[in-house]
Design an enzyme around this catalytic site. Sequence first.
Site, PDB file in Angstrom:
ATOM      1  N   HIS A 138      -6.249  -3.415   9.981  1.00 47.09           N
ATOM      2  CA  HIS A 138      -6.623  -2.044  10.435  1.00 47.09           C
ATOM      3  C   HIS A 138      -8.329  -1.409  10.645  1.00 47.09           C
ATOM      4  O   HIS A 138      -8.558  -0.758  11.532  1.00 47.09           O
ATOM      5  CB  HIS A 138      -5.671  -0.870   9.699  1.00 47.09           C
ATOM      6  CG  HIS A 138      -4.728  -0.859   9.495  1.00 47.09           C
ATOM      7  ND1 HIS A 138      -3.398  -1.424  10.732  1.00 47.09           N
ATOM      8  CD2 HIS A 138      -3.757  -0.887   8.728  1.00 47.09           C
ATOM      9  CE1 HIS A 138      -2.593  -1.178  10.435  1.00 47.09           C
ATOM     10  NE2 HIS A 138      -2.374  -1.522   8.953  1.00 47.09           N
TER      11      HIS A 138
ATOM     12  N   ASP B  26       2.503  -8.845  11.280  1.00 48.01           N
ATOM     13  CA  ASP B  26       2.984  -7.654   9.746  1.00 48.01           C
ATOM     14  C   ASP B  26       3.360  -6.412  11.000  1.00 48.01           C
ATOM     15  O   ASP B  26       3.101  -6.096  12.027  1.00 48.01           O
ATOM     16  CB  ASP B  26       1.406  -7.270   9.517  1.00 48.01           C
ATOM     17  CG  ASP B  26       1.456  -5.584   8.616  1.00 48.01           C
ATOM     18  OD1 ASP B  26       0.810  -6.221   7.035  1.00 48.01           O
ATOM     19  OD2 ASP B  26       1.926  -5.218   8.718  1.00 48.01           O
TER      20      ASP B  26
HETATM   21  N1  6DK Z   1       0.361   6.838   6.974  1.00 44.41           N
HETATM   22  C1  6DK Z   1      -0.698  -3.309   6.463  1.00 44.41           C
HETATM   23  O1  6DK Z   1       0.449  -3.031   5.854  1.00 44.41           O
HETATM   24  C2  6DK Z   1      -1.326  -1.405   5.927  1.00 44.41           C
HETATM   25  O2  6DK Z   1      -0.851  -2.613   7.763  1.00 44.41           O
HETATM   26  C3  6DK Z   1       0.140  -0.459   6.359  1.00 44.41           C
HETATM   27  C4  6DK Z   1      -0.903   0.634   5.456  1.00 44.41           C
HETATM   28  C5  6DK Z   1       0.861   2.016   6.479  1.00 44.41           C
HETATM   29  C6  6DK Z   1       0.278   3.615   5.918  1.00 44.41           C
HETATM   30  C7  6DK Z   1       1.740   4.184   5.908  1.00 44.41           C
HETATM   31  C8  6DK Z   1       1.692   5.598   6.452  1.00 44.41           C
HETATM   32  C9  6DK Z   1       0.257   7.815   7.761  1.00 44.41           C
HETATM   33  C10 6DK Z   1       1.521   8.077   8.917  1.00 44.41           C
HETATM   34  C11 6DK Z   1       0.926   8.857   9.671  1.00 44.41           C
HETATM   35  C12 6DK Z   1      -0.470   9.543   9.346  1.00 44.41           C
HETATM   36  C13 6DK Z   1      -0.322   9.242   8.230  1.00 44.41           C
HETATM   37  C14 6DK Z   1      -1.030   8.134   7.508  1.00 44.41           C
HETATM   38  F1  6DK Z   1      -3.098  -3.294   6.363  1.00 44.41           F
HETATM   39  C15 6DK Z   1      -2.204  -3.582   6.235  1.00 44.41           C
HETATM   40  F2  6DK Z   1      -1.856  -3.086   4.523  1.00 44.41           F
HETATM   41  F3  6DK Z   1      -2.069  -5.359   6.224  1.00 44.41           F
HETATM   42  O3  6DK Z   1       2.227   4.987   7.597  1.00 44.41           O
HETATM   43 ZN    ZN Z   2       0.961  -3.900   7.793  1.00 43.20          ZN
END
Ligand code: 6DK
Ligand code: ZN
Length: 369
Positions: A143, A180
């Site tokens: 990300h 992922d």
């Molecule tokens: N947050 C990953 O697994 C990280 O891809 C995933 C991060 C998910 C965050 C959860 C989530 C929001 C949603 C909407 C608004 C704000 C925040 F990078 C890796 F670790 F691999 O849904």
């Molecule tokens: Zn993820």
Amino acid sequence: MATGYLYHEIFGWHDTGSNAGLFGADPAAGLQPYMHLENAETKRRIHELIVVSGLIDRLERVRPRHASEEEILKVHTRDHLERIQAESRWPKGGDAGDGFSPFGKGGYEIAALAAGGVITMVEAVVSGDVTNGYALVRPPGHHAVAGSGMGFCVFGNLAIAARHARDVLGVRRIAVVDWDVHHGNGTQSFFYGDPDVLTISLHQDNCFPPDSGALTERGDGAGFGYALNVPLPPGTGDGGYLYAMDRVVAPALQRFRPDLILVASGFDGSAMDPLARQLLTSEGYRTMTRRLMEVAEDLCGGRIAMSHEGGYNPVYVPFCGLAVIETLAGAEPFADPFLPVVSGMAGQDLQPHQKALVDEVAALVGDIS
Ligand code: 6DK
Ligand code: ZN
């Protein structure tokens, strides 16, 4: 033919704290303190299962090194690098950018080791020391964008290694397959205008980041057609994922003819994950790995380097990781005691709405040449 494996205990020391993952503990709001969802356990437990199962004896250990500032700057801004370095010296550490990607004191060095770990795995694969390999790194990377970390990611580990492969190792065409469950927005952003790096992301439709990874995101300018997004509906299981591999991923790779395949490997698409709603089993991950290996053998001497991303169920993630790595190594399956539970869930087969989505993306593959 050897399979590389990279892990370092210090990845477990990347400190994401105890703020329940997304929302900081706040008793007045009823938010109880808990571990951050991205914690060391899943990674440690993959490693332990690899050791206890005996698979470790079939693997060639690859040692990580720190990515240099120059290597990190190949994808990130100096601003981002220097902010992480500065906050890493703060007594309690800092945050990579969005407020839920915390790191502890000394977090910079660990993040640089994660990026450098993927670099050394790519070097091992490209040099022929190993045919393929898995870098079990932490923090994750897919990300992170040029000027910021986000979604638990500090630096774009895989993107940094891809740039290194192009600029230093002389690899011409690189394909990235990101399984992922979240959109690989960061990796995609670095190569959006680049027709020599094909990025394919299979993810749950509009899961994270918000409004990211639609199938209309296809690349820019000369890179148009070289970003592929497969936003799978929630509830997609082994059948839907394998259909996407056969209809989109394999044909796209065959058209693109990469010299190297990189995989952003998260296990948060599993049926037991708390952060998403997909149904993959360890067998699904095993079969996806096998399909990729067949294509890689055909196109690029089997060269695949995988970089670890997400996956949040400490009980199930190790079996998914084991399945992938033992497949890379050509080893017999050890065990997955949960397989009867997860593979017996209704909806594992390809569903009509999943087929419709994948077929829509398959129609875009023809723009790759
Ligand atoms: N947050 C990953 O697994 C990280 O891809 C995933 C991060 C998910 C965050 C959860 C989530 C929001 C949603 C909407 C608004 C704000 C925040 F990078 C890796 F670790 F691999 O849904
Ligand atoms: Zn993820």
